[in-house]
Enzyme design. Structure first.
Site, PDB file in Angstrom:
ATOM      1  N   MET A  23       0.841  -1.204   0.000  1.00 35.76           N
ATOM      2  CA  MET A  23       0.000   0.000   0.000  1.00 35.76           C
ATOM      3  C   MET A  23       0.871   1.247   0.000  1.00 35.76           C
ATOM      4  SD  MET A  23      -3.438  -0.218   0.331  1.00 35.76           S
ATOM      5  CE  MET A  23      -4.098   0.826   1.605  1.00 35.76           C
ATOM      6  N   PRO A  24       0.697   2.126  -0.992  1.00 34.56           N
ATOM      7  CA  PRO A  24       1.587   3.288  -1.024  1.00 34.56           C
ATOM      8  C   PRO A  24       1.316   4.254   0.126  1.00 34.56           C
ATOM      9  CG  PRO A  24      -0.102   3.471  -2.723  1.00 34.56           C
ATOM     10  CD  PRO A  24      -0.278   2.128  -2.084  1.00 34.56           C
ATOM     11  N   ASN A  37      -0.246   7.899   6.252  1.00 29.76           N
ATOM     12  CA  ASN A  37      -1.235   7.188   7.082  1.00 29.76           C
ATOM     13  C   ASN A  37      -2.676   7.565   6.785  1.00 29.76           C
ATOM     14  OD1 ASN A  37       0.843   5.819   8.464  1.00 29.76           O
ATOM     15  ND2 ASN A  37       1.213   7.691   9.656  1.00 29.76           N
ATOM     16  N   ARG A  38      -2.919   7.993   5.538  1.00 31.14           N
ATOM     17  CA  ARG A  38      -4.278   8.321   5.068  1.00 31.14           C
ATOM     18  C   ARG A  38      -4.884   9.539   5.779  1.00 31.14           C
ATOM     19  NH1 ARG A  38      -2.278   5.427   1.764  1.00 31.14           N
ATOM     20  NH2 ARG A  38      -3.248   3.613   0.811  1.00 31.14           N
ATOM     21  N   VAL A  39      -4.040  10.318   6.414  1.00 34.84           N
ATOM     22  CA  VAL A  39      -4.552  11.541   7.051  1.00 34.84           C
ATOM     23  C   VAL A  39      -4.255  12.697   6.084  1.00 34.84           C
ATOM     24  CG1 VAL A  39      -4.650  12.910   9.167  1.00 34.84           C
ATOM     25  CG2 VAL A  39      -4.056  10.487   9.278  1.00 34.84           C
TER      26      VAL A  39
END
Ligand SMILES: Cc1cc2nc3c(=O)[nH]c(=O)nc-3n(C[C@H](O)[C@H](O)[C@H](O)COP(=O)(O)O)c2cc1C
Length: 216
Positions: free
Chosen positions: A11-12, A194-196
């Protein structure tokens, strides 16, 4: 490849860019968009101008497809298409539309929402005649979004039009031209670790644009 549970083990992480900050955003969202598009061009994306355009038909059913952004017209995002196509029929009954760009090499996306208007005929005419003659004949030939029985039928119609026009000028078809998507909201999304992610959306106000930050 097994796609039943499609999950990448690698997952990038989106860590390419510094934070997207209110303080460094350009006041005019179209200028901000132009700056990001220029970066997408510079990193060598094949179609940095490709945007997914969503429309809603008279029955309330959405549909989406990719079209090419062709520049700003009257403060809106222009694109060209067939005026009898499925998207055009949807836009006739409901002019509200949305578009998204996704520039994976930049870890960035832009979302636009607003109303669509047809471009003046003279603008479509100028663009149509700036295209290669082969594309002009292709536009004349295609009855976009109609069912065709075979590829051969389409090719025969194309060959007939090529013979008919030769090297002559191809008139702009009545059922082909441009639209512009006039934005009431434009969101700039930038990937973060971290998808933030960062999300800044410009909303049109009576006296200009208000910028809000949205949670990722
Ligand atoms: C990269 C890419 C660019 C495209 N650009 C356009 C375009 O500028 N105009 C257009 O009418 N269709 C374009 N298409 C085709 C549309 O995605 C779509 O097939 C077509 O417009 C018919 O859509 P509709 O039946 O929903 O009207 C493009 C497709 C791709 C994949």
């Amino acid at each position: 490849m097994k796609v039943t549970h499609f999950a990448r083990t690698d997952m990038p992480q989106y860590i390419r860019n510094p934070p997207l900050l209110e303080s460094t955003l350009i006041g005019d969202p179209l200028a901000q968009f132009a700056a990001w598009l220029a970066e997408a061009v510079s990193v060598g994306m094949i179609e940095p101008a490709a945007m997914t355009l969503a429309t809603v038909d008279a029955d309330g059913r959405p549909s989406a497809r990719v079209v090419l952004f062709k520049g700003f017209e009257n403060g809106g995002f222009s694109f060209y298409t067939h005026y009898d196509s499925r998207k055009a029929r949807a836009l006739t009954s409901n002019p509200h539309a949305a578009a998204t760009f996704w520039w994976d090499r930049l870890e960035r996306s832009v979302r636009i929402e607003g109303k669509v208007e047809k471009l003046p005929r003279a603008v479509s005419e100028a663009y149509f005649h700036s295209r290669p003659q082969g594309s002009q004949i292709g536009a004349v030939t295609s009855r976009q979004s109609q069912v065709v029985a075979t590829r051969e039928e389409l090719d025969a119609r194309l060959a007939a039009n090529e013979a008919r026009f030769g090297n002559a000028m191809v008139p702009l078809p009545a059922d082909w031209g441009g639209y512009c998507l006039l934005p009431d909201a434009i969101e700039f999304w930038q990937g973060r670790a971290n998808r933030v992610h960062d999300r800044l959306v410009y909303r049109r106000q009576a006296d200009g644009w208000r910028v809000e930050r949205l949670e990722p």
